[in-house]
Motif scaffolding. Sequence first.
Motif, PDB file in Angstrom:
ATOM      1  N   LEU A 273       0.847  -1.199   0.000  1.00 15.02           N
ATOM      2  CA  LEU A 273       0.000   0.000   0.000  1.00 15.02           C
ATOM      3  C   LEU A 273       0.885   1.253   0.000  1.00 15.02           C
ATOM      4  O   LEU A 273       0.617   2.218  -0.711  1.00 15.02           O
ATOM      5  N   VAL A 274       1.940   1.187   0.798  1.00 19.16           N
ATOM      6  CA  VAL A 274       2.860   2.322   0.897  1.00 19.16           C
ATOM      7  C   VAL A 274       3.638   2.497  -0.404  1.00 19.16           C
ATOM      8  O   VAL A 274       3.795   3.610  -0.907  1.00 19.16           O
ATOM      9  N   SER A 275       4.092   1.391  -1.001  1.00 15.58           N
ATOM     10  CA  SER A 275       4.825   1.534  -2.268  1.00 15.58           C
ATOM     11  C   SER A 275       3.886   2.009  -3.369  1.00 15.58           C
ATOM     12  O   SER A 275       4.309   2.587  -4.363  1.00 15.58           O
ATOM     13  N   GLY A 276       2.589   1.790  -3.165  1.00 17.86           N
ATOM     14  CA  GLY A 276       1.605   2.259  -4.139  1.00 17.86           C
ATOM     15  C   GLY A 276       1.204   3.715  -3.938  1.00 17.86           C
ATOM     16  O   GLY A 276       0.349   4.230  -4.656  1.00 17.86           O
ATOM     17  N   GLY A 277       1.780   4.369  -2.918  1.00 18.52           N
ATOM     18  CA  GLY A 277       1.523   5.801  -2.765  1.00 18.52           C
ATOM     19  C   GLY A 277       0.791   6.218  -1.493  1.00 18.52           C
ATOM     20  O   GLY A 277       0.521   7.403  -1.301  1.00 18.52           O
ATOM     21  N   PHE A 278       0.454   5.264  -0.611  1.00 18.60           N
ATOM     22  CA  PHE A 278      -0.247   5.641   0.618  1.00 18.60           C
ATOM     23  C   PHE A 278       0.706   6.396   1.553  1.00 18.60           C
ATOM     24  O   PHE A 278       1.786   5.908   1.861  1.00 18.60           O
ATOM     25  N   ARG A 279       0.300   7.577   1.994  1.00 16.16           N
ATOM     26  CA  ARG A 279       1.178   8.397   2.842  1.00 16.16           C
ATOM     27  C   ARG A 279       0.549   8.751   4.184  1.00 16.16           C
ATOM     28  O   ARG A 279       1.073   9.567   4.929  1.00 16.16           O
ATOM     29  N   GLY A 280      -0.609   8.167   4.494  1.00 13.18           N
ATOM     30  CA  GLY A 280      -1.314   8.558   5.720  1.00 13.18           C
ATOM     31  C   GLY A 280      -0.798   7.827   6.951  1.00 13.18           C
ATOM     32  O   GLY A 280       0.193   7.101   6.904  1.00 13.18           O
ATOM     33  N   ARG A 281      -1.500   8.038   8.045  1.00  9.61           N
ATOM     34  CA  ARG A 281      -1.092   7.387   9.274  1.00  9.61           C
ATOM     35  C   ARG A 281      -1.747   6.017   9.396  1.00  9.61           C
ATOM     36  O   ARG A 281      -2.830   5.765   8.865  1.00  9.61           O
ATOM     37  N   ILE A 282      -1.053   5.125  10.117  1.00  7.62           N
ATOM     38  CA  ILE A 282      -1.552   3.766  10.337  1.00  7.62           C
ATOM     39  C   ILE A 282      -1.799   3.629  11.833  1.00  7.62           C
ATOM     40  O   ILE A 282      -0.857   3.526  12.620  1.00  7.62           O
TER      41      ILE A 282
END
Length: 460
Positions: free
Chosen positions: A74-83
Amino acid sequence: MPQLTFLGAARTVTGSKYLVEAGDERVLVDCGLFQGLKELRLRNWDPLPVDPAGIRAVVLTHAHLDHVGYLPRLVSGGFRGRIFCTPGTADLCHIVLPDAGRLQEEDARQANKHGYTRHAPALPLFTEADAFRALSQLQPVGFERPVPVASGIEAEFVNAGHLLGSAMVRMRFVANGGRRVLFGGDLGRYARPVLPDPEPPPEADLLLVESTYGDRVHEEDDDATRLAQLITETAKRGGKVIVPAFALGRVEEVLYWVKRLEDESRIPVLPVYVDSPMAVEALRFYSARYSELDPDIRPARRDLSAFATRRFEEVHSPKQSKDLMRSNRPSIVISSSGMATGGRVLHHLKETLPDARHTVLFVGYQAEGTRGRQLVDGAREVKIHGMQVPVHAQIEKIDSMSAHADRNEILRWLSGAPRVPKTAYLVHGEPEPMETLKAAIEERFGWTVKTPEYLEAVEI
Ligand SMILES: [Zn+2]
């Protein structure tokens, strides 16, 4: 109206992912990998139906890979939010995610080396670097403290008793009359050692309930009588007991019981090896967060004493693991993965399965399509690392150590709901257990129960 889309764990037990959309906000609850059957694993490669960059936040129930393992992708796909997750889940994510990244990279290397890929070159689903990036986005939050996770959306963690840090997530939609959805996550069990009982479900309009064991009642706790018998008999034959165990969760319970049997002089004192660097690390987190464990073992100090059997050995290097594999001394070897789909346990299995002196003991759920499932279903040979390995060892399964609530425990948990939910959605189960549980809930409580399909969307 806010919407909920089932992006995983819909009529299957892996890939937990639920997309919540309210206004312009998108939040993902759990971000798991699909595991098991190939057609499921291939789904990990499909693009998500939603752009990762457009997701505001992720909220996690617990750190098992089928709930968190897709985060690096998800992160490599562009997700930049908080987990958002509990502190215990954050701890365990630090163990499992980089490890999953390394495994993905290793698999791709192997595929390229041996040419068993149609893709040239084979690429990892994600890398260790992606995993570290995901870790940097973790935002730990304590239990029962509602926090805003997106504009107009609050989330709160409630203890689920399934794994260190495991939680149900209650989400509240502030702008929509305060409607609430309870994501049950994986539900733990009652009156078990190591972890506390699950909290009763807090009030909610919609309820998501796991159904892994929806058609089963775990064998009753026999005070580890069968475990004692298996260990004693195997030791008498001069064999080893190999326990494929999920690095997170099951290892602690197996060690707890072995230690107790030793303390009560019900088994011979054998060397007990934990041959899984991840499991050893997880043990430390369990010990450090002892205040979150079952009150019965809480007095154990901030060390491994609750889990340290008399001849307890941690196996760190691959060389130690190989020496142990070749040794024929009676011992207990706990190693992952729990469904024998990979990891160091495969080497132990290759060595022990052909020999009738040994015992292979499964203590967790064995999903369809896994080597573990083949073995408990009585396979006479299994393929490991490209070799056909004959099965002569004694294959055993102890269900009472399962980390998942059975049908009766799920019903007991649901009976604590403060009011009737508008709809209960069954997730995280194969179709048969799901249908059985659906019928049981309808009959007992008269609720509306649904079994959503992959990619189905419903109104909240
Ligand atoms: Zn789980």
